[in-house]
Design an enzyme around this catalytic site. Structure first.
Site, short mmCIF file in Angstrom:
data_model
loop_
_atom_site.label_atom_id
_atom_site.label_comp_id
_atom_site.label_asym_id
_atom_site.label_seq_id
_atom_site.Cartn_x
_atom_site.Cartn_y
_atom_site.Cartn_z
N HIS A 59 0.82 -1.21 0.00
CA HIS A 59 0.00 0.00 0.00
C HIS A 59 0.85 1.26 0.00
CE1 HIS A 59 -4.23 -1.52 0.41
NE2 HIS A 59 -3.52 -2.63 0.56
N VAL A 63 1.06 4.09 -3.95
CA VAL A 63 0.62 5.50 -3.99
C VAL A 63 1.87 6.36 -3.88
CG1 VAL A 63 -0.81 7.27 -2.93
CG2 VAL A 63 -1.56 4.89 -2.90
N ASP A 242 3.71 -19.94 1.10
CA ASP A 242 3.93 -20.98 0.10
C ASP A 242 3.03 -20.75 -1.12
OD1 ASP A 242 1.37 -21.80 0.80
OD2 ASP A 242 2.09 -23.28 2.23
#
Ligand code: HEM
Ligand SMILES: *[C@@H]1O[C@H](CO)[C@@H](O)[C@H](O)[C@H]1NC(C)=O
Ligand SMILES: *[C@@H]1O[C@H](CO)[C@@H](O)[C@H](O)[C@H]1NC(C)=O
Ligand SMILES: *[C@@H]1O[C@H](CO)[C@@H](O)[C@H](O)[C@H]1NC(C)=O
Length: 320
Positions: A59, A63, A242
């Site tokens: 995140h 931006v 995994d």
């Protein structure tokens, strides 16, 4: 040639320096182990911490680049308040590591790098690939909620997800591998209510959900239940990092709608399938090694390495 380059630099400015492994080796040799220690300690109290740290890095990077913009508290326009960042956490771990780093080597280690190091450690602590993290990012000067409008969203079409990744210099391979991060962590029922009860016109579940999985999902996230209730994103795969998530996606056991959509596009579907199917090990790509390539690529998005474009914050939630 040299002179021409020099003239170019004077006219258009020096090109942005590149990140490198061990950027703090001389200036703050313990930087990485200090961050790792904070992630480890926090994970002992809350086993969700590795997933939280990994998601935070994504995140941050999407931006304005990996520049710590998501960490800033600047009132109602704070980027972190954006709808696209819903549920993003882990700020306190970053802030605690930063406080210790300011004590040991003041003004040296950026918050954006702390986030990247913490994500690397999160993968390692969940038995995923161990990789060298690139550092040298500086912290950005902007935090603005509307700049997060283009975050990839759980309800986006595969076309839009691909477009949002292309816009950051990432391709379909990166989209698949980075979605593989959902091998760890949980999601709130909120993100699958429409997929379960409102997918078809007139109501009804997403037909791409495996019928063997539906009863369990209905049970976990009932229509009138708590939308904040959390379930593992990678069904029955424990807490370890995994490639089981890709297997789940292939077989209709995806939880998030955006994960399921990797099968809606021939290119992303082919990439998902490529990690299975072939019995010839020498042609089956390695999920973990490829994940590392993609997360390193993500970690380079829009980085600021010059003092004109970024600073080393003293605390991570405020500009200096
Ligand atoms: C492709 C676009 C993506 C979408 C639409 C998406 C969406 C989501 C959603 C809706 C959740 C659940 C959040 C919650 O309930 O709190 C989630 C969780 C998570 N995401 Fe993604 N994600 C994407 C890509 C990524 C990437 C690239 C990474 C990291 C490399 C990542 C890492 C995680 C992790 C680790 C969690 C679990 C967080 C936790 O347990 O608290 N995601 N994601
Ligand atoms: C935030 O970004 C938007 C879109 O770029 C811009 O219109 C707005 O002026 C910015 N707000 C602030 C307070 O900088
Ligand atoms: C995506 O880019 C990587 C290099 O970063 C490359 O190896 C891979 O083949 C590309 N994938 C596609 C689908 O073009
Ligand atoms: C596996 O793939 C490699 C590379 O394409 C090929 O050289 C090798 O012969 C294949 N092995 C088997 C057992 O098919």
């Amino acid at each position: 040639m040299k002179i021409m380059l020099m003239v170019m630099f004077i006219i258009i400015g020096k090109p942005e320096a590149r990140l490198k492994v061990g950027f703090y080796r001389k200036t703050c040799p313990d930087a990485e182990s200090i961050v790792g220690g904070f992630v480890r300690d926090a994970a002992e109290f809350n086993q969700q911490i590795p997933a939280i740290m990994l998601r935070l890095h994504f995140h941050d990077c999407f931006v304005q680049g990996c520049d710590g913009s998501i960490l800033i508290d600047n009132g109602p326009i704070s980027e972190k308040l954006a709808v696209g960042h819903q549920g993003v956490k882990g700020f306190d771990v970053i802030e605690d590591a930063k406080a210790q780093l300011e004590f040991v080597c003041p003004g040296v280690v950026s918050c954006a790098d702390i986030v990247a190091i913490a994500a690397r450690d999160a993968v390692a602590f969940t038995f995923g690939p161990i990789y060298e993290v690139e550092t040298g990012r500086r912290d950005g000067f902007v935090s603005n909620i509307s700049l997060a409008d283009n975050m990839p969203d759980f309800s986006d079409s595969i076309h839009l997800l691909k477009q949002k990744f292309f816009d950051k210099g990432l391709n379909e391979t990166d989209l698949v591998l980075l979605t593989g991060a959902h091998t760890i962590g949980t999601a709130a029922c909120f993100f699958l209510m429409d997929r379960l009860y409102n997918f078809l016109p007139g109501g009804g579940p997403d037909p791409s959900i495996n019928p063997d999985f539906l009863p369990e999902l209905f049970d976990t996230c009932p229509p009138d239940g708590d939308i904040n209730f959390r379930l593992p994103i990678d069904h029955e795969s424990g807490e370890d990092f995994d490639n089981h998530i890709l297997q789940n996606i292939r077989s209709g056991f995806a939880v998030l709608p955006s994960d399921a959509k990797l099968l809606d596009d021939p290119t992303t579907k082919r990439i998902v399938d490529s990690y299975f199917g072939s019995t010839n090990q020498s042609v089956t790509p390695a999920f973990e090694a490829d994940f590392v390539k993609s997360i390193l690529k993500m970690g380079r998005i829009g980085v600021k390495t010059s003092s004109k474009r970024g600073e080393i914050r003293r605390v991570c939630n405020r500009f200096n």
